[in-house]
Design a protein around this motif. Structure first.
Motif, PDB file in Angstrom:
ATOM      1  N   SER A   1      27.391  37.601  39.181  1.00 41.21           N
ATOM      2  CA  SER A   1      28.193  36.471  38.707  1.00 41.21           C
ATOM      3  C   SER A   1      28.408  35.524  39.872  1.00 41.21           C
ATOM      4  N   GLU A   2      28.737  34.306  39.556  1.00 45.77           N
ATOM      5  CA  GLU A   2      28.949  33.304  40.599  1.00 45.77           C
ATOM      6  C   GLU A   2      29.941  32.276  40.090  1.00 45.77           C
ATOM      7  N   ARG A   3      30.960  31.975  40.891  1.00 45.23           N
ATOM      8  CA  ARG A   3      31.839  30.864  40.517  1.00 45.23           C
ATOM      9  C   ARG A   3      32.382  30.197  41.768  1.00 45.23           C
ATOM     10  N   ARG A   4      32.746  28.937  41.592  1.00 40.71           N
ATOM     11  CA  ARG A   4      33.254  28.149  42.699  1.00 40.71           C
ATOM     12  C   ARG A   4      34.779  28.101  42.554  1.00 40.71           C
ATOM     13  N   LEU A   5      35.516  28.570  43.562  1.00 38.58           N
ATOM     14  CA  LEU A   5      36.992  28.509  43.505  1.00 38.58           C
ATOM     15  C   LEU A   5      37.451  27.082  43.798  1.00 38.58           C
ATOM     16  N   ASP A   6      38.721  26.809  43.492  1.00 42.36           N
ATOM     17  CA  ASP A   6      39.175  25.416  43.577  1.00 42.36           C
ATOM     18  C   ASP A   6      39.171  24.880  45.014  1.00 42.36           C
ATOM     19  N   ASP A   7      39.160  25.760  46.001  1.00 39.68           N
ATOM     20  CA  ASP A   7      39.085  25.263  47.380  1.00 39.68           C
ATOM     21  C   ASP A   7      37.645  25.196  47.887  1.00 39.68           C
ATOM     22  N   GLY A   8      36.697  25.310  46.960  1.00 40.66           N
ATOM     23  CA  GLY A   8      35.295  25.133  47.331  1.00 40.66           C
ATOM     24  C   GLY A   8      34.602  26.418  47.738  1.00 40.66           C
ATOM     25  N   VAL A   9      35.358  27.508  47.840  1.00 36.68           N
ATOM     26  CA  VAL A   9      34.761  28.788  48.239  1.00 36.68           C
ATOM     27  C   VAL A   9      33.870  29.303  47.097  1.00 36.68           C
ATOM     28  N   LEU A  10      32.679  29.751  47.438  1.00 39.98           N
ATOM     29  CA  LEU A  10      31.764  30.328  46.448  1.00 39.98           C
ATOM     30  C   LEU A  10      32.006  31.833  46.375  1.00 39.98           C
ATOM     31  N   GLU A  11      32.375  32.305  45.182  1.00 36.47           N
ATOM     32  CA  GLU A  11      32.627  33.739  44.984  1.00 36.47           C
ATOM     33  C   GLU A  11      31.482  34.334  44.168  1.00 36.47           C
ATOM     34  N   ARG A  12      30.818  35.332  44.712  1.00 35.98           N
ATOM     35  CA  ARG A  12      29.719  35.974  43.994  1.00 35.98           C
ATOM     36  C   ARG A  12      29.949  37.478  43.916  1.00 35.98           C
ATOM     37  N   GLU A  13      29.932  38.020  42.712  1.00 35.82           N
ATOM     38  CA  GLU A  13      29.957  39.473  42.563  1.00 35.82           C
ATOM     39  C   GLU A  13      28.521  39.982  42.687  1.00 35.82           C
ATOM     40  N   PHE A  14      28.404  41.166  43.238  1.00 37.81           N
ATOM     41  CA  PHE A  14      27.056  41.732  43.373  1.00 37.81           C
ATOM     42  C   PHE A  14      27.114  43.232  43.151  1.00 37.81           C
ATOM     43  N   THR A  15      25.938  43.805  43.006  1.00 42.82           N
ATOM     44  CA  THR A  15      25.829  45.269  43.054  1.00 42.82           C
ATOM     45  C   THR A  15      24.792  45.621  44.110  1.00 42.82           C
ATOM     46  N   LEU A  16      25.098  46.694  44.789  1.00 43.34           N
ATOM     47  CA  LEU A  16      24.179  47.203  45.809  1.00 43.34           C
ATOM     48  C   LEU A  16      23.878  48.626  45.342  1.00 43.34           C
ATOM     49  N   GLY A  17      22.767  48.781  44.634  1.00 36.67           N
ATOM     50  CA  GLY A  17      22.570  50.049  43.933  1.00 36.67           C
ATOM     51  C   GLY A  17      23.699  50.204  42.922  1.00 36.67           C
ATOM     52  N   GLU A  18      24.441  51.295  43.047  1.00 38.74           N
ATOM     53  CA  GLU A  18      25.534  51.566  42.108  1.00 38.74           C
ATOM     54  C   GLU A  18      26.860  50.959  42.553  1.00 38.74           C
ATOM     55  N   ILE A  19      26.860  50.332  43.709  1.00 35.74           N
ATOM     56  CA  ILE A  19      28.129  49.929  44.325  1.00 35.74           C
ATOM     57  C   ILE A  19      28.438  48.468  44.022  1.00 35.74           C
ATOM     58  N   PRO A  20      29.563  48.189  43.361  1.00 29.48           N
ATOM     59  CA  PRO A  20      29.923  46.784  43.152  1.00 29.48           C
ATOM     60  C   PRO A  20      30.571  46.191  44.406  1.00 29.48           C
ATOM     61  N   GLY A  21      30.400  44.883  44.553  1.00 22.95           N
ATOM     62  CA  GLY A  21      30.996  44.206  45.689  1.00 22.95           C
ATOM     63  C   GLY A  21      31.210  42.730  45.395  1.00 22.95           C
TER      64      GLY A  21
END
Lengths: 242, 242
Positions: B5-25
């Motif tokens: 997933s990817e979204r831009r926060l109101d202060d311009g920070v890019l937030e991306r969820e990821f998985t590394l194998g089974e591990i979410p981050g």
């Protein structure tokens, strides 16, 4: 209070030496015209010897918009010695040189009479300083002797925040007094201070009654306070004296 | 590493969820185009529960020009539970509820397997993160679990400074490891942390081998780290990661 000399440092800070009765002191004021908050600069005694470090702290504070002042301690610098204090100091030196633990009794003899005598002097200095144009409030206390700073924090309502340097022996009686301190505190501890008892410093920090108190412990000996620790102490005053 | 997933926060920070194998981050990157130093954000486990505090720390870091990333801990959040860890956690809870001292044996069972499993995962995350455009070095570790941060500081040469939160029980074995840490450290201690042993935290601070280490102790419980203490930790990274 009589001014005895006046000079302008290269960064625009005005340095004035004064006497308050028999007590010599130094006042540093920033260039700005507005009344400045005041920081009382504590030290272990000996204005001449301590001057380089005192003026460095005063310049740092002036850059943040603060006036600073200090006075000589009883029995130090050009002031008359007390035989009892000299004896206690010699006993302390002997214990430290022998690697022995420092008796509470020695700390009592060394520190308690100093606190008794010095604190009213700092208060008298405060009366005089706050009546000067260019000096406003609020007032902070910064440095050692930590027992003097502790007593001042208890008895002097004009002091509204303190940076205390845990670098001297603390009589047991001061722990009770510490519980009565309520102003915001920022306590500096040099983890390997050769002339200090680390556990006593931690106990004293624990004893302070203040709701906001912060301990900053850094590596190194008594005189090794890192630059960034001084900066952090300055930010503490910026938060509380403005 | 796969972005989910990817979204831009109101202060311009890019937030991306990821998985590394089974591990979410989660990865947060500041708006600027230049490669940013990276802060690994440690936490006690449970990304969803911790999210509000994690994103606040990430935004603060982004404002200072840092990227931040975190991964879920083994046995927390949506990851499979370990029966042994659940048992150790229950035993810890029982001891704390009963007001009993926490056995070294419980701390060992709770923390050592977590460190063993988590540290290689953080290292794998670091491999993936540092290969992304927009992420440069140097790398800092920030937060708890303090034993994970300690092990990472010993075994992971890409980590060049750490803010460690002394807020969890420390197995005795970690004190030996602490002596091998040499990177600059900034240790945060909440003086009245209900789920922590203050003396153990002080002992651990003493044990760290780093030439530059600073302890910031503040009043309040586990979650009561004052704003100014967070600011001071941010300044530590600004000094060491730029």
């Amino acid at each position: 209070m009589q001014f005895t000399s006046e000079r302008r440092l290269d960064d625009g800070v005005l340095e004035r030496e004064f006497t308050l009765g028999e007590i010599p002191g130094i006042l540093w004021t920033p260039e700005s015209a507005a009344p400045a908050p005041l920081i009382l600069i504590g030290h272990p005694g000996g204005l001449h010897k301590m001057y380089p470090r005192l003026v460095a702290r005063a310049r740092h504070s002036a850059a943040d918009g603060f006036a600073s002042a200090t006075i000589e301690l009883p029995g130090s610098g050009d002031r008359p010695r007390s035989a009892a204090a000299e004896q206690a100091r010699a006993d302390l030196r002997r214990a430290l040189d022998a690697g022995e633990p420092v008796d509470d009794e020695i700390a009592d003899r060394l520190v308690l009479p100093l606190v008794e005598k010095a604190v009213p002097e700092w208060q008298a200095a405060l009366d005089a300083l706050l009546s000067l144009p260019g000096i406003g409030g609020p007032v902070g206390y910064s440095g050692g002797v930590i027992s003097i700073g502790t007593r001042l924090a208890v008895v002097e309502p004009r002091i509204s925040a303190a940076v205390l340097f845990a670098g001297s022996f603390v009589p047991r009686a001061m722990f009770e007094e510490a519980r009565q301190v309520t102003i915001p505190l920022h306590v500096l501890l040099q983890w390997d201070d050769e002339g200090n008892d680390r556990q006593a410093a931690l106990d004293l920090f624990d004893a302070f009654g203040s709701e906001e108190k912060t301990l900053h412990a850094n590596m190194g000996g008594h005189t090794g306070v890192p630059q960034f620790a001084g900066d952090a102490a300055a930010r503490f005053f910026a938060r509380h004296l403005k």
